[in-house]
Design a protein around this motif. Structure first.
Motif, PDB file in Angstrom:
ATOM      1  N   ALA A 248       0.826  -1.212   0.000  1.00 16.59           N
ATOM      2  CA  ALA A 248       0.000   0.000   0.000  1.00 16.59           C
ATOM      3  C   ALA A 248       0.855   1.255   0.000  1.00 16.59           C
ATOM      4  CB  ALA A 248      -0.926  -0.014   1.208  1.00 16.59           C
TER       5      ALA A 248
ATOM      6  N   GLY B 280       1.328   4.077  -3.376  1.00 18.71           N
ATOM      7  CA  GLY B 280       0.630   5.302  -2.999  1.00 18.71           C
ATOM      8  C   GLY B 280       0.139   6.138  -4.163  1.00 18.71           C
ATOM      9  N   PRO B 281       0.983   6.502  -5.129  1.00 17.45           N
ATOM     10  CA  PRO B 281       0.511   7.338  -6.252  1.00 17.45           C
ATOM     11  C   PRO B 281      -0.611   6.672  -7.050  1.00 17.45           C
ATOM     12  CG  PRO B 281       2.907   7.346  -6.134  1.00 17.45           C
ATOM     13  CD  PRO B 281       2.448   6.287  -5.172  1.00 17.45           C
TER      14      PRO B 281
ATOM     15  N   LEU C 138      -2.746   4.361  -5.926  1.00 14.59           N
ATOM     16  CA  LEU C 138      -3.952   4.313  -5.106  1.00 14.59           C
ATOM     17  C   LEU C 138      -4.661   5.661  -5.072  1.00 14.59           C
ATOM     18  CD1 LEU C 138      -2.849   2.147  -2.039  1.00 14.59           C
ATOM     19  CD2 LEU C 138      -4.544   1.555  -3.768  1.00 14.59           C
ATOM     20  N   ARG C 139      -3.889   6.736  -5.043  1.00 18.09           N
ATOM     21  CA  ARG C 139      -4.527   8.055  -4.995  1.00 18.09           C
ATOM     22  C   ARG C 139      -5.380   8.312  -6.226  1.00 18.09           C
ATOM     23  NH1 ARG C 139       0.294   9.423  -2.277  1.00 18.09           N
ATOM     24  NH2 ARG C 139       1.390   9.991  -4.209  1.00 18.09           N
ATOM     25  N   ARG C 140      -5.007   7.689  -7.360  1.00 21.53           N
ATOM     26  CA  ARG C 140      -5.813   7.853  -8.568  1.00 21.53           C
ATOM     27  C   ARG C 140      -6.944   6.827  -8.652  1.00 21.53           C
ATOM     28  NH1 ARG C 140      -0.614   8.477 -10.744  1.00 21.53           N
ATOM     29  NH2 ARG C 140      -0.662   6.340 -11.564  1.00 21.53           N
TER      30      ARG C 140
ATOM     31  N   ARG D 182      -7.954   4.338  -6.147  1.00 23.07           N
ATOM     32  CA  ARG D 182      -8.743   4.109  -4.932  1.00 23.07           C
ATOM     33  C   ARG D 182      -8.394   5.162  -3.886  1.00 23.07           C
ATOM     34  NH1 ARG D 182     -11.280  -0.677  -3.838  1.00 23.07           N
ATOM     35  NH2 ARG D 182     -12.082   0.569  -2.109  1.00 23.07           N
ATOM     36  N   PRO D 183      -8.885   6.376  -4.068  1.00 20.65           N
ATOM     37  CA  PRO D 183      -8.530   7.449  -3.123  1.00 20.65           C
ATOM     38  C   PRO D 183      -8.969   7.153  -1.697  1.00 20.65           C
ATOM     39  CG  PRO D 183     -10.298   8.135  -4.622  1.00 20.65           C
ATOM     40  CD  PRO D 183      -9.749   6.861  -5.159  1.00 20.65           C
TER      41      PRO D 183
ATOM     42  N   ALA E 226      -6.199   5.132  -0.239  1.00 14.37           N
ATOM     43  CA  ALA E 226      -5.034   6.009  -0.078  1.00 14.37           C
ATOM     44  C   ALA E 226      -5.188   6.901   1.147  1.00 14.37           C
ATOM     45  CB  ALA E 226      -4.851   6.864  -1.336  1.00 14.37           C
ATOM     46  N   ARG E 227      -6.400   7.421   1.363  1.00 10.23           N
ATOM     47  CA  ARG E 227      -6.635   8.268   2.542  1.00 10.23           C
ATOM     48  C   ARG E 227      -6.481   7.462   3.827  1.00 10.23           C
ATOM     49  NH1 ARG E 227     -10.697  10.491  -0.824  1.00 10.23           N
ATOM     50  NH2 ARG E 227     -12.264   9.078   0.080  1.00 10.23           N
TER      51      ARG E 227
ATOM     52  N   VAL F 263      -4.601   4.775   4.319  1.00 15.00           N
ATOM     53  CA  VAL F 263      -3.184   4.497   4.541  1.00 15.00           C
ATOM     54  C   VAL F 263      -2.475   5.733   5.081  1.00 15.00           C
ATOM     55  CG1 VAL F 263      -1.007   3.907   3.398  1.00 15.00           C
ATOM     56  CG2 VAL F 263      -3.099   2.660   2.820  1.00 15.00           C
ATOM     57  N   ALA F 264      -2.762   6.891   4.486  1.00 12.49           N
ATOM     58  CA  ALA F 264      -2.139   8.131   4.955  1.00 12.49           C
ATOM     59  C   ALA F 264      -2.531   8.431   6.395  1.00 12.49           C
ATOM     60  CB  ALA F 264      -2.543   9.284   4.039  1.00 12.49           C
TER      61      ALA F 264
END
Length: 443
Positions: A15, A19-20, A22-24, A26-27, A30-31, A33-34
């Motif tokens: 994950a 990251g990049p 997932l942000r596109r 499955r945001p 990504a959120r 995980v962050a």
């Protein structure tokens, strides 16, 4: 490291590396995980600066799991209510879903936020900084990496209000193989029922660590309902909602629909309209969506208006009473559903008409209301409530008949008394759970 901990370690690494992408794609992931990366840093920073003394770390997936665990944690800390007065231990709360924040005002932790990523370096760092005397998981959200880290740090780990629903993904053959060692490492497990205890043992919990303590959600539901009545919140809601008291013959009855989804809302509006067409009583519907986003609330208000309903938003009422003839009130506030139920005559709980999952039936039952819900669910407490006479299970097409029957105050009172008695009979789990945990607590 056991198989489950290895799996979550690898998943966390993937994950982070992805990251990049997932942000596109499955945001939402990504959120999450962050948030967990930030959560690890925040836990460590708070732990390094905290005052010395005993500390318990409570983790739950979301608000419902955390609220259900709260009464036992109060007992363990030495405080029998939501007040921090007299508490003998600090409390850290972590939650997997952002909805967990809704429980914090009631639990009142010293620190709260997302848990660390379930990998060794993050979990070890958090435990080293926090130095908890006890790690407690609520319901079933046990993270194998965190359990393994607790074992390395010498921190006892427990599971309370343990519930394994029929068909749970954790009951599958692969999941049992992956997570068996993690459940076996738990030092104490309080099961909500004998059936849950059998399923937990099948997941790997050691018989010597397992006890049937009940579900402290019963205790919480009673306390919240009683506080709403004693503190005047229920009376304030009744005055603001503006409809006549439905306790007597001929008065307009009020149905409070909590945690609803669009399927529930359509079914309720159809049913209320059908009752009126057949010459039955008009109902005041107070609808509290599970997700009262602006888009959902606007769509619901527009749908009501298109049907000819006299609709008002709760946020538009303010300190004044609603229009006396408002047939639908859309409740667009969060965190006050227990108080709202106490102002009703009948409760409807959403999630039982589709695949979203039935929500909390204990809160309206504790308020002494007949509880109505759909048939598609896997909640043992809901089935038991219906068997005890405190709830009515109604498919969408039968809701009009259900409302017609509940228009009679004697019938409402009979079902409402049964609902309250059911919750009272299930109380006491908080003390039993605290007794289970106390031997793990450092002296």
């Amino acid at each position: 490291m056991n198989a489950g901990a290895r799996l979550t370690e690898v998943a966390a690494g993937i994950a982070l590396a992805a990251g990049p992408l997932l942000r596109r794609a499955r945001p939402d992931i990504a959120r999450a995980v962050a948030a967990r990366r930030r959560g690890a840093a925040e836990l460590a920073a708070w732990g390094r600066g905290r005052e010395p003394g005993p500390l318990v770390w409570l983790h739950g997936a979301s608000a419902g799991e955390l609220l259900g665990a709260a009464p036992a944690i109060w007992c363990l800390r030495g405080a029998r209510s939501g007040s921090r007065a007299g508490a003998r231990a600090q409390l850290v709360v972590t939650y997997g879903s952002p909805s967990g924040r809704a429980a914090l005002a009631w639990i009142d932790p010293d620190h709260a936020g997302p848990p660390p990523l379930d990998r060794a370096r993050d979990c070890d760092a958090a435990l080293a900084a926090l130095r908890p005397g006890l790690l407690v998981f609520a319901k079933l959200d046990v993270w194998p990496g965190l359990v393994a880290a607790a074992a390395r740090a010498g921190v006892p780990a427990a599971l309370i209000n343990g519930t394994v629903r029929d068909g749970s993904r954790r009951s599958g053959a692969l999941a049992r193989r992956l997570f068996r060692a993690s459940y076996a490492r738990l030092d104490a497990v309080g099961a909500a029922s004998p059936e849950d205890a059998r399923r937990l043992e099948a997941l790997g919990v050691r018989p010597g660590a397992l006890a049937v303590t009940g579900d402290a959600a019963f205790d919480l539901a009673l306390e919240r309902a009683d506080r709403a009545r004693a503190g005047g919140a229920a009376a304030s809601f009744r005055a603001a909602l503006g409809a006549s008291d439905g306790a007597s013959d001929g008065a307009v009855p009020r149905l409070v629909a909590g945690s609803t989804w669009p399927a529930d809302e359509r079914a309720l509006l159809d049913a209320a309209a059908a009752v009126r067409r057949d010459g039955g009583p008009g109902w005041q519907l107070v609808i509290a969506p599970h997700e009262p986003t602006a888009a959902h609330v606007n769509a619901l208000v527009a749908s009501c208006a298109a049907r000819g309903e006299r609709v008002v938003r709760w946020s538009e009422i303010g300190d004044a009473a609603a229009e006396p003839d408002a047939s639908v009130v859309v409740f667009d506030e969060v965190g006050r559903l227990a108080e709202l139920y106490a102002a009703g005559d009948v409760a409807y709980v959403g999630g039982g008409l589709g695949g979203t999952g039935l929500h909390n039936v204990l809160e309206p039952a504790a308020a002494g209301l007949p509880v109505v819900f759909g048939p598609r669910h896997d909640r043992a407490d809901a089935r038991a409530l219906a068997s005890a006479g405190g709830a009515l299970v109604s498919p969408a097409g039968a809701l009009a008949d259900t409302l017609t029957g509940l228009a009679r105050p004697p019938r409402r009172r009979r079902h409402g008394r049964a609902a309250r008695a059911f919750v009272e009979a299930g109380a006491g789990a908080a003390d039993r759970t605290a007794d289970l945990l106390r031997p793990l607590w450092p002296s």
